[in-house]
Design an enzyme around this catalytic site. Structure first.
Site, PDB file in Angstrom:
ATOM      1  CG  HIS A  97      -1.276   3.714   4.744  1.00  0.00           C
ATOM      2  ND1 HIS A  97      -2.205   3.314   4.828  1.00  0.00           N
ATOM      3  CD2 HIS A  97      -0.572   2.792   4.025  1.00  0.00           C
ATOM      4  CE1 HIS A  97      -2.519   1.776   4.731  1.00  0.00           C
ATOM      5  NE2 HIS A  97      -1.260   1.564   4.118  1.00  0.00           N
ATOM      6  CB  SER A 155      -0.883  -0.026   1.289  1.00  0.00           C
ATOM      7  OG  SER A 155      -0.073  -0.246   2.255  1.00  0.00           O
ATOM      8  CG  ASP A 200      -4.037   5.392   7.126  1.00  0.00           C
ATOM      9  OD1 ASP A 200      -3.014   5.218   7.297  1.00  0.00           O
ATOM     10  OD2 ASP A 200      -4.521   4.363   6.147  1.00  0.00           O
TER      11      ASP A 200
END
Ligand SMILES: *[C@@H]1O[C@H](CO)[C@@H](O)[C@H](O)[C@H]1NC(C)=O
Ligand SMILES: *[C@@H]1O[C@H](CO)[C@@H](O)[C@H](O)[C@H]1NC(C)=O
Ligand SMILES: *[C@@H]1O[C@H](CO)[C@@H](O)[C@H](O)[C@H]1NC(C)=O
Ligand SMILES: *[C@@H]1O[C@H](CO)[C@@H](O)[C@H](O)[C@H]1NC(C)=O
Length: 390
Positions: A350, A37, A347
């Site tokens: 990240h 991610s 978050d």
């Protein structure tokens, strides 16, 4: 005499103009990326939209709120390190591989394709303990990403010998990868002290991927290490009393950061071995850990306020604005900060766009890649300065 030297001057001027034009084309005509991610620009979003096997995509709005076009599938409020890298090389933002599936392919694949998938592991599902029982294991490990690359290659660059040269001119980003392996294993109930045996397995997969890419013709690779995960709200908010040992300067979890450093040390040792066997290949280690750590050591210098240092901008409350018992960023419970630019973490897992941009700069225009990226590609430095906006 005067006219002779002025014409020489003019010729020199032309050469200068010409080399500027060369520079404007960038050092690398294409960029390919593998990972999780940290680098996914939309693959998991697309996979979740088109598969019916329950693939879950978590990065829904307000993710992307500060990105043109908004919900792109990036797990941040805006752009990622790989976006800033592409911009600095004069390349389009890297298209996710799966955007092209079933629609005639990625528009300009010769400028690069992104195979990174949010939540992807280095280890294949069969050997990682990634499967938490409530969710199917994502079949997008590093090896699977490499197989997608191989499958799509001929449509990108023609025939085998052309592809060899093409890959040789490309810049290839291998990672960050491994972070999701470790976080899945921790979520399955293991402790940070239990993770060490997995590191060798993860590094071996990264090494064999690099070796395969080199065999295919790769000559310039960037291999990132892990971030200082002990500073991430997701771990700060959830770690048990056994591991609550904090660094007095940063407030980060000591054991988690030591683990990330251990992974990075093992990775660098492996890279040294690969370099020795391939002296004509440039393999840059990207020190994500120290690049971000310098910010955690003096966050105020970088404009991150007290709240924004160890607390997530977007989450569901608690001291770190991270509480998965209640929900995640994007759920109805979302508490969103007013100024993401003053937060390091978006978050809990990240970074915000602004933190990613600072990390990008210290890596690709600063000292945090080994060997230093900008010494090989001075172009990217000048271009990125031109387009710098934050
Ligand atoms: C995972 O994907 C690869 C490549 O697309 C495929 O060969 C393999 O069969 C898949 N594995 C599973 C378990 O679905
Ligand atoms: C590959 O394609 C190029 C043209 O794009 C051609 O010149 C070359 O001969 C081809 N090589 C092979 C092995 O087919
Ligand atoms: C910091 O967080 C506290 C509560 O967690 C809040 O009351 C305060 O307004 C925040 N400060 C800033 C500058 O956002
Ligand atoms: C998360 O929320 C639950 C339910 O309100 C609460 O019991 C728990 O203490 C919270 N955890 C944190 C880390 O804030």
């Amino acid at each position: 005499m005067a006219s002779y030297s002025s014409s020489r001057l003019f010729a020199a001027f032309l050469v200068l103009l010409w080399s500027c034009r060369l520079y404007a084309n960038g050092c690398y005509p294409s960029l390919f990326s593998f990972g999780d991610s940290i680098a996914d620009t939309g693959n998991l979003k697309q996979l979740a939209a088109t598969s019916n096997d329950g693939t879950f995509f978590p990065c829904v709005p307000p993710y992307g709120k500060d990105f043109i076009g908004h919900s792109t599938g990036r797990c941040s409020n805006g752009r990622l390190i790989v976006d800033f890298l592409a911009e600095s090389l004069g390349l389009p933002l890297l298209p996710p591989y799966f955007h092209g599936q079933g629609t005639g392919g990625v528009v300009e694949p010769r400028k690069g394709v992104n195979y990174a998938v949010c939540s992807a592991t280095a280890l294949d599902a069969s050997i990682s303990e990634a499967g938490s029982s409530d969710r199917p294991v994502l079949n997008a490990s590093l090896g699977v990403q490499l197989s997608w690359f191989k499958e799509s290659l001929l449509s990108i660059c023609g025939n085998t010998s052309d592809c060899r040269n093409f890959i040789g001119r490309s810049l290839i980003l291998v990672g960050e990868i491994g972070g999701a392996d470790y976080s899945h294993i921790l979520q399955a109930g293991k402790l940070i002290d239990d993770l060490e045996p997995y590191v060798t397995l993860v590094i071996d997969v990264i090494a064999s991927t690099i070796n395969e890419l080199i065999e295919m013709g790769a000559r310039t690779l960037v291999v990132p290490g892990n971030f200082p995960i002990g500073c991430f709200p997701s771990y700060l908010a959830t770690t048990g009393p056994d591991n609550q040992e904090y660094d007095p300067i940063t407030g980060c979890l000591t054991k988690f950061n030591e683990f990330a450093e251990y992974h990075n040390k093992m990775l660098q040792t492996k890279l040294i071995q690969i370099r020795e066997l391939n002296p004509d290949v440039v393999i840059m280690y990207a020190d994500y850990y120290n690049s971000l750590m310098q910010i955690y050591r003096s966050p105020h210098e970088y404009g991150f306020t007290n709240n924004g240092t160890l607390k997530a901008c977007c989450g569901c409350g608690g001291p770190f604005n991270y509480n998965m018992t209640i929900g995640r960023c994007g759920d109805a419970c979302t508490i969103l900060c007013d100024e993401p630019d003053t937060y390091i973490s978006w978050d809990g897992m990240h970074l915000t766009e602004r933190a990613y941009k600072l990390v990008f700069k210290s890596l690709f225009q600063g000292p945090y890649t080994t060997p230093e990226f900008y010494s090989m590609c001075p172009t990217s430095t000048s271009q990125a300065k031109l387009s710098s906006s934050l």
